[in-house]
Design a protein around this motif. Sequence first.
Motif, PDB file in Angstrom:
ATOM      1  N   LYS A  16       0.834  -1.209   0.000  1.00 11.51           N
ATOM      2  CA  LYS A  16       0.000   0.000   0.000  1.00 11.51           C
ATOM      3  C   LYS A  16       0.863   1.252   0.000  1.00 11.51           C
ATOM      4  CE  LYS A  16      -4.035   2.001   2.313  1.00 11.51           C
ATOM      5  NZ  LYS A  16      -5.044   1.795   3.403  1.00 11.51           N
ATOM      6  N   MET A  17       1.926   1.242   0.778  1.00 13.61           N
ATOM      7  CA  MET A  17       2.833   2.380   0.816  1.00 13.61           C
ATOM      8  C   MET A  17       3.496   2.598  -0.541  1.00 13.61           C
ATOM      9  SD  MET A  17       6.272   3.276   0.954  1.00 13.61           S
ATOM     10  CE  MET A  17       7.078   1.774   1.520  1.00 13.61           C
ATOM     11  N   ILE A  18       3.961   1.506  -1.153  1.00 12.88           N
ATOM     12  CA  ILE A  18       4.611   1.615  -2.466  1.00 12.88           C
ATOM     13  C   ILE A  18       3.646   2.195  -3.495  1.00 12.88           C
ATOM     14  CG2 ILE A  18       5.646   0.300  -4.371  1.00 12.88           C
ATOM     15  CD1 ILE A  18       6.647  -1.702  -2.202  1.00 12.88           C
ATOM     16  N   ARG A  19       2.400   1.698  -3.494  1.00 11.49           N
ATOM     17  CA  ARG A  19       1.395   2.190  -4.445  1.00 11.49           C
ATOM     18  C   ARG A  19       1.054   3.661  -4.191  1.00 11.49           C
ATOM     19  NH1 ARG A  19       0.643   2.216  -8.679  1.00 11.49           N
ATOM     20  NH2 ARG A  19      -1.554   2.792  -8.608  1.00 11.49           N
ATOM     21  N   SER A  20       1.165   4.114  -2.939  1.00 13.16           N
ATOM     22  CA  SER A  20       0.831   5.508  -2.625  1.00 13.16           C
ATOM     23  C   SER A  20       1.755   6.484  -3.344  1.00 13.16           C
ATOM     24  CB  SER A  20       0.895   5.744  -1.114  1.00 13.16           C
ATOM     25  OG  SER A  20       2.232   5.775  -0.640  1.00 13.16           O
ATOM     26  N   PHE A  21       2.925   6.014  -3.786  1.00 13.84           N
ATOM     27  CA  PHE A  21       3.851   6.849  -4.532  1.00 13.84           C
ATOM     28  C   PHE A  21       3.713   6.641  -6.046  1.00 13.84           C
ATOM     29  CE2 PHE A  21       6.048   6.418  -0.381  1.00 13.84           C
ATOM     30  CZ  PHE A  21       6.117   7.762  -0.054  1.00 13.84           C
ATOM     31  N   GLY A  22       2.675   5.910  -6.447  1.00 10.67           N
ATOM     32  CA  GLY A  22       2.411   5.723  -7.868  1.00 10.67           C
ATOM     33  C   GLY A  22       3.244   4.654  -8.542  1.00 10.67           C
ATOM     34  N   VAL A  23       3.902   3.815  -7.757  1.00 12.79           N
ATOM     35  CA  VAL A  23       4.743   2.752  -8.307  1.00 12.79           C
ATOM     36  C   VAL A  23       3.893   1.505  -8.542  1.00 12.79           C
ATOM     37  CG1 VAL A  23       6.759   1.282  -7.902  1.00 12.79           C
ATOM     38  CG2 VAL A  23       6.764   3.661  -7.108  1.00 12.79           C
ATOM     39  N   ASP A  24       4.002   0.906  -9.735  1.00 13.57           N
ATOM     40  CA  ASP A  24       3.297  -0.336 -10.047  1.00 13.57           C
ATOM     41  C   ASP A  24       3.940  -1.494  -9.292  1.00 13.57           C
ATOM     42  OD1 ASP A  24       1.780   1.123 -11.864  1.00 13.57           O
ATOM     43  OD2 ASP A  24       3.063   0.590 -13.560  1.00 13.57           O
ATOM     44  N   VAL A  25       3.097  -2.418  -8.799  1.00 15.71           N
ATOM     45  CA  VAL A  25       3.612  -3.515  -7.963  1.00 15.71           C
ATOM     46  C   VAL A  25       3.156  -4.873  -8.484  1.00 15.71           C
ATOM     47  CG1 VAL A  25       3.736  -4.507  -5.646  1.00 15.71           C
ATOM     48  CG2 VAL A  25       3.535  -2.019  -5.926  1.00 15.71           C
ATOM     49  N   LEU A  46      -6.954  -2.183  -1.565  1.00 20.03           N
ATOM     50  CA  LEU A  46      -6.327  -2.106  -2.882  1.00 20.03           C
ATOM     51  C   LEU A  46      -6.846  -3.204  -3.803  1.00 20.03           C
ATOM     52  CD1 LEU A  46      -2.602  -1.522  -1.839  1.00 20.03           C
ATOM     53  CD2 LEU A  46      -4.214   0.197  -2.655  1.00 20.03           C
ATOM     54  N   PRO A  47      -7.030  -2.913  -5.093  1.00 19.42           N
ATOM     55  CA  PRO A  47      -7.418  -3.955  -6.050  1.00 19.42           C
ATOM     56  C   PRO A  47      -6.245  -4.880  -6.324  1.00 19.42           C
ATOM     57  CG  PRO A  47      -7.003  -1.896  -7.211  1.00 19.42           C
ATOM     58  CD  PRO A  47      -6.888  -1.587  -5.743  1.00 19.42           C
TER      59      PRO A  47
END
Length: 239
Positions: free
Chosen positions: A39-48, A97-98
């Motif tokens: 969730k933190m990584i996605r909050s910066f717009g990074v694809d995971v 998150l989806p």
Amino acid sequence: MNPIYKRIILKVSGEALADKTDGTILDKEKLNLVAQNVKMIRSFGVDVGIVVGAGNIWRGRLSEKIGIELSTADYMGMLGTIINALAIQSAIEENGLPCRVMSSISVNQVCEPYYRRRAISHLNHGEIVIFAGGTGNPYFTTDSCAALRALEVNADAILMAKNGVDAVYDSDPRKNPNAKKIPELKLTELIERKLGVMDLTAAAMLQGKNVELRVFSMEDPDAFKKVLFGEAVGTIIKG
């Protein structure tokens, strides 16, 4: 300040999901830790994208002990990765998150089959994609799966968040108290010195490719953010 990576593959070992106190194969707090970091990584717009192992469920070395042919044992491990992937998916969805699970072996009742273009489409739409089932072939590890998927979906880095290890060392720090941390490596050095960070097939696949490996401790609450923003944490391995 922006993250240095646009798309990453997070490699999670099966052992990192287990409850060490009572031997349960999955621990709620550890699953939630993975989900919170995603969730933190996605909050910066990074694809995971995520590749998960199955060491908490099945270890290949048991096959010889109990008389299971190696190919069959590898398929058992692939099924174990699907169990772990579904558990991580549930934790990620609980965090709002989806998330999709895509498997390289057919289990259509519980997750969708892996197709490269569809996986890229999911990632482009901001969905988390968990790659289960390994490569779909025996004799390949989930390290090889992580390398292969990183190349297929054009990831910038593979984040290898370790349980109990915070970097690459010149020898096993759990056995040698004088082991020295290695802050930066080339893939050729990793292969030549057989440092055991990932299997040699996976490392060879990444040679000459523009995919970085980052090795650090999953237990450090700030490590993921530091890695995303290029800070010196753990070990960085370049092709």
